[in-house]
Design an enzyme around this catalytic site. Structure first.
Site, mmCIF file in Angstrom:
data_model
loop_
_atom_site.group_PDB
_atom_site.id
_atom_site.type_symbol
_atom_site.label_atom_id
_atom_site.label_comp_id
_atom_site.label_asym_id
_atom_site.label_seq_id
_atom_site.Cartn_x
_atom_site.Cartn_y
_atom_site.Cartn_z
ATOM 1 N N LYS A 89 11.652 -7.133 -63.795
ATOM 2 C CA LYS A 89 11.079 -8.346 -63.183
ATOM 3 C C LYS A 89 11.158 -8.361 -61.661
ATOM 4 O O LYS A 89 10.312 -8.931 -60.994
ATOM 5 C CB LYS A 89 11.772 -9.586 -63.745
ATOM 6 C CG LYS A 89 11.300 -9.930 -65.157
ATOM 7 C CD LYS A 89 11.702 -11.331 -65.538
ATOM 8 C CE LYS A 89 11.121 -11.710 -66.889
ATOM 9 N NZ LYS A 89 11.788 -10.978 -68.005
ATOM 10 N N GLU A 111 9.164 -20.993 -62.124
ATOM 11 C CA GLU A 111 9.587 -21.590 -63.386
ATOM 12 C C GLU A 111 10.319 -20.508 -64.160
ATOM 13 O O GLU A 111 10.098 -19.308 -63.939
ATOM 14 C CB GLU A 111 8.388 -22.097 -64.183
ATOM 15 C CG GLU A 111 7.721 -21.080 -65.106
ATOM 16 C CD GLU A 111 7.118 -19.883 -64.394
ATOM 17 O OE1 GLU A 111 6.683 -20.048 -63.250
ATOM 18 O OE2 GLU A 111 7.082 -18.786 -64.989
ATOM 19 N N SER A 377 12.709 -1.814 -70.654
ATOM 20 C CA SER A 377 12.469 -2.841 -69.621
ATOM 21 C C SER A 377 13.727 -3.455 -69.037
ATOM 22 O O SER A 377 13.715 -3.917 -67.899
ATOM 23 C CB SER A 377 11.555 -3.929 -70.178
ATOM 24 O OG SER A 377 12.095 -4.502 -71.352
HETATM 25 C C1 LIG Z 1 11.284 -10.950 -69.297
HETATM 26 C C2 LIG Z 1 11.522 -9.694 -69.986
HETATM 27 C C3 LIG Z 1 10.550 -9.120 -70.835
HETATM 28 C C4 LIG Z 1 9.261 -9.797 -71.191
HETATM 29 O O1 LIG Z 1 8.398 -10.029 -70.125
HETATM 30 P P1 LIG Z 1 7.080 -9.156 -69.917
HETATM 31 O O2 LIG Z 1 6.336 -9.903 -68.863
HETATM 32 O O3 LIG Z 1 6.366 -9.111 -71.220
HETATM 33 O O4 LIG Z 1 7.516 -7.811 -69.474
HETATM 34 C C5 LIG Z 1 10.818 -7.872 -71.404
HETATM 35 N N1 LIG Z 1 11.982 -7.233 -71.179
HETATM 36 C C6 LIG Z 1 12.942 -7.756 -70.373
HETATM 37 C C7 LIG Z 1 14.200 -6.994 -70.170
HETATM 38 C C8 LIG Z 1 12.751 -9.001 -69.763
HETATM 39 O O5 LIG Z 1 13.704 -9.517 -68.971
#
Ligand SMILES: *Cc1c(COP(=O)(O)O)cnc(C)c1O
Length: 393
Positions: A89, A111, A377
């Site tokens: 993010k 938000e 992610s």
């Molecule tokens: C917020 C988050 C997501 C989901 O958000 P996307 O916009 O779909 O990427 C996925 N993995 C992690 C670790 C997150 O913090």
């Protein structure tokens, strides 16, 4: 590029800017300026420098040997979990705060649902010395107390949204209202490839550093920049959009998105938007969303707070509609098991969001010659309490 946004902000049938008239000037200002700013050498220099020295990019591309052996394919992990703040993010919040500065803004609003985007925003505001207000549903504040305190430690003001269901949707409404009332000095940082045009395109471009690095790293490791598969989880879709971005036009690369099925797609408690959703308008754009027959948004559910969203970004609605991306889903149970498996096989405890992507390994027909990249992610530190509650390890 075939899957890029058009000049009106649409991806095929999806996208656009469905906003109250009072917001036109703010969104118009962004739309008029974002491409020239992020294309400038000034911007690129500052963005690249912060991604390198502050976020820790490039993140590694790691050949997961034990996982590869188990699933009989060459499996690489793109380590977004190693980014500063623990997830992808921050790539987006860094990009947006530099853009906000170049537009002459002094204040930032955001938000947040689970608090991850709020933390990433509060982080870059501290870095840049900018005032930060984060709107968060009152119920979410109670559920996600550690993230609320993280934001406060970082100097942000967290404002509870007390209307409606007191969750993400209400926090978004409050943030929009604030922005309408403070159009000249404030930038609104949206956290995924959602919202009115140009947000989805802007966020996808900031996150596209992920696929740019994958191409370079894979070429160095295997001799070819193109994998056979790329796997990513989808909440709003920003990490997936970033991981897919530079591969979209190469149809030989299979792109696989995994949504959260919660207790099961048919259970009434899930967030599997492409399986259940219909076209509608959510958070300022036309997209697929889970809704009742008369168009009320259905409360989503997933064990992972970051996938607990009733829609998907318009780019993903289009990628689903055209068949370019294969959408799968994973239940809470499947994702938790995959998270524990990754911990045991590779010594990496993933965010529960990311664990959903690993479930696809069991559902795809992989062969030993296939090169698979999984976008990891985020890291699981924030989810420790959920792992403990789950208990089956
Ligand atoms: C917020 C988050 C997501 C989901 O958000 P996307 O916009 O779909 O990427 C996925 N993995 C992690 C670790 C997150 O913090």
């Amino acid at each position: 590029m075939k899957y890029s946004v058009d000049e009106n902000g649409y991806y095929g049938k999806f996208g656009g800017a469905y906003i109250p008239e009072m917001l036109y000037p703010n969104v118009e200002e962004l739309k008029e300026n974002y491409l020239s700013i992020i294309g400038s050498s000034d911007f690129k220099e500052e963005f690249d420098k912060l991604l390198r020295d502050y976020v820790g990019r490039p993140t590694p591309l790691f050949l997961a040997e034990r996982l590869s052996q188990k699933y009989e394919a060459q499996i690489y992990l793109k380590r977004e979990d190693l980014c500063h703040t623990g997830a992808h993010k921050v790539n987006n919040t860094i990009g947006q705060i530099i853009l906000a500065k170049k537009l002459g803004k002094q204040k930032i609003i955001a938000e947040t649902g689970a608090g991850q985007h709020g933390v990433a925003t509060a982080t870059v505001c501290a870095l840049m010395g900018m005032e930060c207000i984060v709107y968060m549903g009152k119920i979410d504040m109670e559920r996600q107390r550690p993230n609320v305190e993280r934001m406060r430690i970082l100097g942000a003001r967290v404002v509870p949204a007390t209307s409606g269901s007191q969750t993400l949707k209400d926090a978004t409404n409050e943030a929009m209202r604030h922005w309408i009332n403070h159009p000249t000095d404030t930038h609104y940082i949206i956290g995924s490839v959602v919202g009115p045009h140009p947000y989805p395109d802007m966020v996808a471009k900031f996150q596209s550093v992920i696929s740019e690095e994958i191409m370079n790293q894979l070429e160095a490791a295997t001799g070819s920049p193109y994998p056979d598969y790329i796997l990513a989880c989808v909440g709003g879709g920003s990490n997936a959009a970033g991981a897919f971005y530079h591969f979209m036009d190469n149809e030989k690369v299979n792109l696989v998105a995994v949504e959260a099925a919660g207790h099961g797609v048919g259970s009434g408690e899930s967030a599997a938007t492409t399986a259940l959703g219909k076209p509608g308008v959510l958070h300022g754009s036309k997209t697929l969303l889970m809704q009742t027959k008369d168009g009320q948004v259905v409360e989503p559910y997933s064990i992972s707070a970051g996938l607990d969203y009733p829609g998907i970004g318009p780019i993903h609605a289009h990628l689903f509609d055209t068949g370019r991306v294969q959408f799968l889903n994973a239940t809470d149970e499947e994702a938790m098991n995959a998270g524990i498996e990754l911990s045991r096989q590779e010594g990496i405890i993933p965010a529960i969001e990311s664990a959903h992507a690993f479930v696809a390994l069991q559902k795809l027909d992989l062969t030993p010659n296939d090169t698979v990249v999984i976008n990891l992610s985020g890291r699981g530190d924030k989810d420790l309490e959920t792992y403990i509650q789950w208990g089956k390890y």
